[in-house]
Design an enzyme around this catalytic site. Structure first.
Site, PDB file in Angstrom:
ATOM      1  N   ASP A 119      58.947  71.731  44.359  1.00 50.84           N
ATOM      2  CA  ASP A 119      58.899  70.791  45.485  1.00 50.84           C
ATOM      3  C   ASP A 119      60.311  70.542  45.999  1.00 50.84           C
ATOM      4  O   ASP A 119      61.288  71.061  45.441  1.00 50.84           O
ATOM      5  CB  ASP A 119      58.206  69.472  45.075  1.00 50.84           C
ATOM      6  CG  ASP A 119      58.769  68.867  43.800  1.00 50.84           C
ATOM      7  OD1 ASP A 119      59.806  69.373  43.286  1.00 50.84           O
ATOM      8  OD2 ASP A 119      58.201  67.890  43.301  1.00 50.84           O
ATOM      9  N   ASN A 140      53.603  57.646  38.660  1.00 53.84           N
ATOM     10  CA  ASN A 140      52.382  57.263  39.377  1.00 53.84           C
ATOM     11  C   ASN A 140      51.290  58.328  39.233  1.00 53.84           C
ATOM     12  O   ASN A 140      50.282  58.275  39.927  1.00 53.84           O
ATOM     13  CB  ASN A 140      52.691  57.022  40.860  1.00 53.84           C
ATOM     14  CG  ASN A 140      53.214  58.281  41.549  1.00 53.84           C
ATOM     15  OD1 ASN A 140      53.333  59.337  40.936  1.00 53.84           O
ATOM     16  ND2 ASN A 140      53.527  58.171  42.839  1.00 53.84           N
ATOM     17  N   HIS A 187      51.715  61.612  39.833  1.00 52.32           N
ATOM     18  CA  HIS A 187      51.839  62.762  40.736  1.00 52.32           C
ATOM     19  C   HIS A 187      52.240  64.025  39.989  1.00 52.32           C
ATOM     20  O   HIS A 187      52.805  63.977  38.888  1.00 52.32           O
ATOM     21  CB  HIS A 187      52.801  62.470  41.904  1.00 52.32           C
ATOM     22  CG  HIS A 187      54.251  62.414  41.568  1.00 52.32           C
ATOM     23  ND1 HIS A 187      55.163  61.724  42.336  1.00 52.32           N
ATOM     24  CD2 HIS A 187      54.982  62.960  40.559  1.00 52.32           C
ATOM     25  CE1 HIS A 187      56.366  61.871  41.826  1.00 52.32           C
ATOM     26  NE2 HIS A 187      56.290  62.615  40.747  1.00 52.32           N
ATOM     27  N   GLU A 229      51.144  63.211  45.663  1.00 53.01           N
ATOM     28  CA  GLU A 229      51.063  61.795  45.319  1.00 53.01           C
ATOM     29  C   GLU A 229      49.603  61.370  45.143  1.00 53.01           C
ATOM     30  O   GLU A 229      48.684  62.096  45.538  1.00 53.01           O
ATOM     31  CB  GLU A 229      51.707  60.976  46.454  1.00 53.01           C
ATOM     32  CG  GLU A 229      53.196  61.254  46.666  1.00 53.01           C
ATOM     33  CD  GLU A 229      54.094  60.527  45.675  1.00 53.01           C
ATOM     34  OE1 GLU A 229      53.833  60.595  44.460  1.00 53.01           O
ATOM     35  OE2 GLU A 229      55.080  59.899  46.126  1.00 53.01           O
TER      36      GLU A 229
END
Ligand code: PGA
Length: 234
Positions: A64, A131, A133, A138
Protein backbone atom coordinates in the site's frame (compact mmCIF):
# COMPACT_ATOMS: atom_id res chain seq x y z
CA UNK A 1 -13.85 -24.17 11.12
CA UNK A 2 -10.98 -21.83 10.40
CA UNK A 3 -7.85 -23.20 8.74
CA UNK A 4 -5.70 -20.44 10.22
CA UNK A 5 -2.50 -21.76 11.79
CA UNK A 6 -1.34 -19.81 14.81
CA UNK A 7 2.32 -19.63 15.87
CA UNK A 8 2.93 -17.90 19.19
CA UNK A 9 6.50 -16.98 20.10
CA UNK A 10 7.97 -15.32 23.21
CA UNK A 11 8.12 -11.53 22.89
CA UNK A 12 11.91 -11.56 22.95
CA UNK A 13 12.21 -14.38 20.39
CA UNK A 14 9.53 -13.33 17.92
CA UNK A 15 11.74 -11.34 15.54
CA UNK A 16 14.35 -14.10 15.35
CA UNK A 17 11.79 -16.90 14.81
CA UNK A 18 9.76 -15.06 12.17
CA UNK A 19 12.94 -14.01 10.37
CA UNK A 20 14.17 -17.62 10.30
CA UNK A 21 10.84 -18.79 8.85
CA UNK A 22 10.93 -16.11 6.17
CA UNK A 23 14.54 -16.75 5.20
CA UNK A 24 13.87 -20.47 4.87
CA UNK A 25 10.70 -19.86 2.84
CA UNK A 26 12.72 -17.78 0.37
CA UNK A 27 15.51 -20.36 0.25
CA UNK A 28 12.97 -23.06 -0.63
CA UNK A 29 11.67 -21.16 -3.69
CA UNK A 30 13.33 -21.04 -7.10
CA UNK A 31 11.48 -17.75 -7.67
CA UNK A 32 8.73 -15.99 -5.75
CA UNK A 33 6.31 -13.13 -6.07
CA UNK A 34 6.03 -11.41 -2.69
CA UNK A 35 3.73 -8.76 -1.33
CA UNK A 36 5.34 -6.86 1.54
CA UNK A 37 3.90 -4.48 4.15
CA UNK A 38 5.74 -1.71 5.94
CA UNK A 39 5.28 -0.10 9.36
CA UNK A 40 6.40 -0.96 12.87
CA UNK A 41 5.59 -4.67 12.92
CA UNK A 42 7.85 -5.98 10.12
CA UNK A 43 10.64 -3.45 10.66
CA UNK A 44 12.90 -5.56 12.85
CA UNK A 45 12.23 -8.71 10.83
CA UNK A 46 13.37 -6.87 7.72
CA UNK A 47 16.45 -5.46 9.43
CA UNK A 48 17.46 -8.86 10.76
CA UNK A 49 16.65 -10.74 7.56
CA UNK A 50 18.61 -8.29 5.42
CA UNK A 51 21.93 -9.71 6.62
CA UNK A 52 21.24 -13.15 5.14
CA UNK A 53 18.23 -13.18 2.85
CA UNK A 54 18.70 -13.33 -0.92
CA UNK A 55 15.72 -11.71 -2.64
CA UNK A 56 17.32 -11.62 -6.08
CA UNK A 57 14.94 -14.31 -7.37
CA UNK A 58 11.88 -12.48 -6.11
CA UNK A 59 9.54 -9.86 -7.47
CA UNK A 60 8.20 -7.58 -4.74
CA UNK A 61 4.87 -5.72 -4.61
CA UNK A 62 4.53 -3.00 -1.97
CA UNK A 63 1.18 -3.59 -0.25
CA UNK A 64 0.00 0.00 0.00
CA UNK A 65 1.01 3.65 -0.06
CA UNK A 66 0.03 6.85 1.72
CA UNK A 67 -0.99 9.94 -0.24
CA UNK A 68 2.26 11.71 0.64
CA UNK A 69 5.00 13.28 -1.49
CA UNK A 70 7.98 11.20 -2.63
CA UNK A 71 10.67 11.01 0.04
CA UNK A 72 8.32 11.53 3.00
CA UNK A 73 9.60 9.23 5.78
CA UNK A 74 6.16 7.64 6.20
CA UNK A 75 5.90 6.67 2.53
CA UNK A 76 5.69 2.89 2.32
CA UNK A 77 8.25 2.77 -0.50
CA UNK A 78 10.64 4.81 1.68
CA UNK A 79 10.09 2.56 4.70
CA UNK A 80 10.71 -0.58 2.67
CA UNK A 81 13.87 0.93 1.21
CA UNK A 82 15.09 2.05 4.65
CA UNK A 83 14.22 -1.08 6.62
CA UNK A 84 14.98 -3.76 4.02
CA UNK A 85 15.99 -3.00 0.44
CA UNK A 86 18.91 -0.64 1.11
CA UNK A 87 20.43 -3.25 3.47
CA UNK A 88 20.33 -6.18 1.05
CA UNK A 89 23.15 -7.57 -1.00
CA UNK A 90 20.64 -9.50 -3.13
CA UNK A 91 17.97 -6.99 -4.08
CA UNK A 92 14.67 -8.16 -5.65
CA UNK A 93 14.63 -8.47 -9.43
CA UNK A 94 11.73 -5.98 -9.48
CA UNK A 95 9.97 -3.82 -6.91
CA UNK A 96 6.50 -2.61 -7.87
CA UNK A 97 4.65 0.10 -5.98
CA UNK A 98 1.54 2.23 -6.25
CA UNK A 99 2.30 5.82 -7.24
CA UNK A 100 0.16 8.41 -5.39
CA UNK A 101 1.57 11.12 -7.69
CA UNK A 102 0.10 9.45 -10.79
CA UNK A 103 -2.14 11.81 -12.76
CA UNK A 104 -4.89 9.24 -13.01
CA UNK A 105 -5.08 7.37 -9.71
CA UNK A 106 -7.79 4.97 -10.88
CA UNK A 107 -5.61 3.98 -13.86
CA UNK A 108 -2.62 3.58 -11.56
CA UNK A 109 -4.60 1.22 -9.31
CA UNK A 110 -5.66 -0.78 -12.34
CA UNK A 111 -2.06 -1.00 -13.58
CA UNK A 112 -0.83 -2.33 -10.23
CA UNK A 113 -3.74 -4.73 -9.83
CA UNK A 114 -3.14 -6.17 -13.30
CA UNK A 115 0.56 -6.66 -12.56
CA UNK A 116 -0.32 -8.54 -9.38
CA UNK A 117 -3.01 -10.63 -11.04
CA UNK A 118 -0.81 -11.48 -14.05
CA UNK A 119 1.20 -13.95 -11.96
CA UNK A 120 -0.48 -13.90 -8.57
CA UNK A 121 1.35 -13.74 -5.26
CA UNK A 122 3.21 -16.64 -3.67
CA UNK A 123 3.50 -15.09 -0.22
CA UNK A 124 1.90 -11.99 1.27
CA UNK A 125 3.12 -10.66 4.59
CA UNK A 126 0.65 -8.44 6.45
CA UNK A 127 0.54 -6.34 9.58
CA UNK A 128 -2.70 -6.01 11.52
CA UNK A 129 -4.14 -2.51 11.82
CA UNK A 130 -5.30 -1.45 15.26
CA UNK A 131 -8.73 -1.05 13.62
CA UNK A 132 -8.54 -4.43 11.87
CA UNK A 133 -7.42 -3.13 8.49
CA UNK A 134 -5.19 -5.04 6.07
CA UNK A 135 -3.05 -2.77 3.95
CA UNK A 136 -5.29 0.29 3.73
CA UNK A 137 -8.44 -1.79 3.40
CA UNK A 138 -10.17 0.02 6.25
CA UNK A 139 -13.25 -1.21 8.11
CA UNK A 140 -16.15 -1.30 5.64
CA UNK A 141 -14.04 -3.06 2.97
CA UNK A 142 -15.62 -6.19 1.56
CA UNK A 143 -13.64 -9.28 0.62
CA UNK A 144 -13.89 -8.53 -3.09
CA UNK A 145 -12.52 -4.97 -2.73
CA UNK A 146 -10.34 -4.04 -5.72
CA UNK A 147 -7.06 -2.15 -5.63
CA UNK A 148 -8.07 1.44 -5.08
CA UNK A 149 -7.76 4.83 -3.45
CA UNK A 150 -8.93 4.62 0.17
CA UNK A 151 -9.97 7.31 2.63
CA UNK A 152 -8.22 6.72 5.94
CA UNK A 153 -9.60 6.48 9.45
CA UNK A 154 -8.20 8.72 12.20
CA UNK A 155 -6.10 5.94 13.76
CA UNK A 156 -4.50 5.19 10.39
CA UNK A 157 -3.78 8.86 9.74
CA UNK A 158 -2.01 9.03 13.11
CA UNK A 159 0.24 6.14 12.09
CA UNK A 160 1.97 8.40 9.57
CA UNK A 161 3.20 10.49 12.53
CA UNK A 162 4.57 7.37 14.21
CA UNK A 163 6.43 6.61 11.00
CA UNK A 164 8.15 10.01 11.11
CA UNK A 165 5.96 12.21 8.89
CA UNK A 166 5.02 15.80 9.66
CA UNK A 167 2.00 15.35 7.38
CA UNK A 168 -1.33 13.70 8.00
CA UNK A 169 -2.36 11.82 4.86
CA UNK A 170 -6.12 11.53 4.59
CA UNK A 171 -6.00 9.01 1.81
CA UNK A 172 -3.87 6.24 0.47
CA UNK A 173 -3.79 3.52 -2.15
CA UNK A 174 -4.00 -0.15 -1.37
CA UNK A 175 -3.89 -3.55 -2.93
CA UNK A 176 -7.48 -4.77 -2.69
CA UNK A 177 -8.66 -7.50 -0.37
CA UNK A 178 -9.52 -9.51 -3.48
CA UNK A 179 -5.88 -9.62 -4.57
CA UNK A 180 -4.57 -10.09 -1.00
CA UNK A 181 -6.92 -13.01 -0.43
CA UNK A 182 -5.83 -14.55 -3.76
CA UNK A 183 -2.27 -14.90 -2.49
CA UNK A 184 -1.24 -18.55 -2.31
CA UNK A 185 0.06 -18.10 1.24
CA UNK A 186 -0.46 -15.31 3.77
CA UNK A 187 1.42 -14.56 6.99
CA UNK A 188 -0.19 -12.13 9.43
CA UNK A 189 2.42 -10.58 11.74
CA UNK A 190 1.13 -9.27 15.09
CA UNK A 191 3.08 -7.97 18.06
CA UNK A 192 2.37 -6.11 21.28
CA UNK A 193 -0.38 -6.03 23.86
CA UNK A 194 -2.06 -3.12 22.04
CA UNK A 195 -2.96 -5.63 19.31
CA UNK A 196 -4.30 -8.35 21.65
CA UNK A 197 -7.96 -7.39 21.50
CA UNK A 198 -8.09 -6.83 17.74
CA UNK A 199 -6.29 -10.13 17.13
CA UNK A 200 -8.79 -11.94 19.31
CA UNK A 201 -11.68 -10.38 17.35
CA UNK A 202 -9.94 -11.17 14.06
CA UNK A 203 -9.78 -14.84 14.95
CA UNK A 204 -12.97 -15.34 16.95
CA UNK A 205 -15.41 -12.55 16.07
CA UNK A 206 -17.83 -12.36 13.17
CA UNK A 207 -16.32 -12.50 9.67
CA UNK A 208 -17.27 -9.36 7.77
CA UNK A 209 -16.38 -5.87 6.54
CA UNK A 210 -16.41 -4.33 10.04
CA UNK A 211 -13.10 -6.14 10.59
CA UNK A 212 -11.38 -6.75 7.24
CA UNK A 213 -8.70 -9.01 8.75
CA UNK A 214 -11.44 -11.48 9.73
CA UNK A 215 -11.66 -12.50 6.04
CA UNK A 216 -8.32 -14.24 6.46
CA UNK A 217 -10.28 -17.07 8.11
CA UNK A 218 -11.87 -17.83 4.73
CA UNK A 219 -8.41 -18.33 3.17
CA UNK A 220 -6.95 -21.86 3.02
CA UNK A 221 -3.33 -21.03 3.82
CA UNK A 222 -2.85 -18.39 6.51
CA UNK A 223 -0.31 -18.41 9.33
CA UNK A 224 -0.61 -15.90 12.17
CA UNK A 225 2.72 -15.14 13.83
CA UNK A 226 1.92 -13.50 17.15
CA UNK A 227 4.14 -12.68 20.06
CA UNK A 228 2.92 -13.63 23.51
CA UNK A 229 1.73 -10.11 24.26
CA UNK A 230 -0.44 -9.97 21.13
CA UNK A 231 -1.75 -13.47 21.85
CA UNK A 232 -2.72 -12.62 25.44
CA UNK A 233 -6.47 -12.62 24.74
CA UNK A 234 -6.57 -15.86 22.70
P1 PGA B 1 2.03 -1.28 12.52
O1 PGA B 1 0.85 -1.15 11.48
O2 PGA B 1 2.84 -2.47 12.09
O3 PGA B 1 2.79 -0.01 12.39
O4 PGA B 1 1.39 -1.49 13.87
C1 PGA B 1 0.14 -2.28 11.13
C2 PGA B 1 -0.85 -1.94 10.04
O5 PGA B 1 -1.44 -0.85 10.10
O6 PGA B 1 -1.04 -2.74 9.14
Amino acid sequence: MSSVEIEIYPDDGWVERVTARWVSFIESQSAARLCLPTGSTPKEVYERAAATIDLSRTEVFVLDEFGLPPGDPARCDEMLERDLLSRLSGRPAHVHALDPQALDLAEECKRFEQLVEAGGLDLTLLGLGGNGHLGLNEPGSTEDSPTRVAQLQASTIEAAGRYGSDSQPEWGMTLGLRQILSSREIWLLVTGDHKAEILERTLNGPIGPELPASYLRDHPNVVVFADQSAAAAL
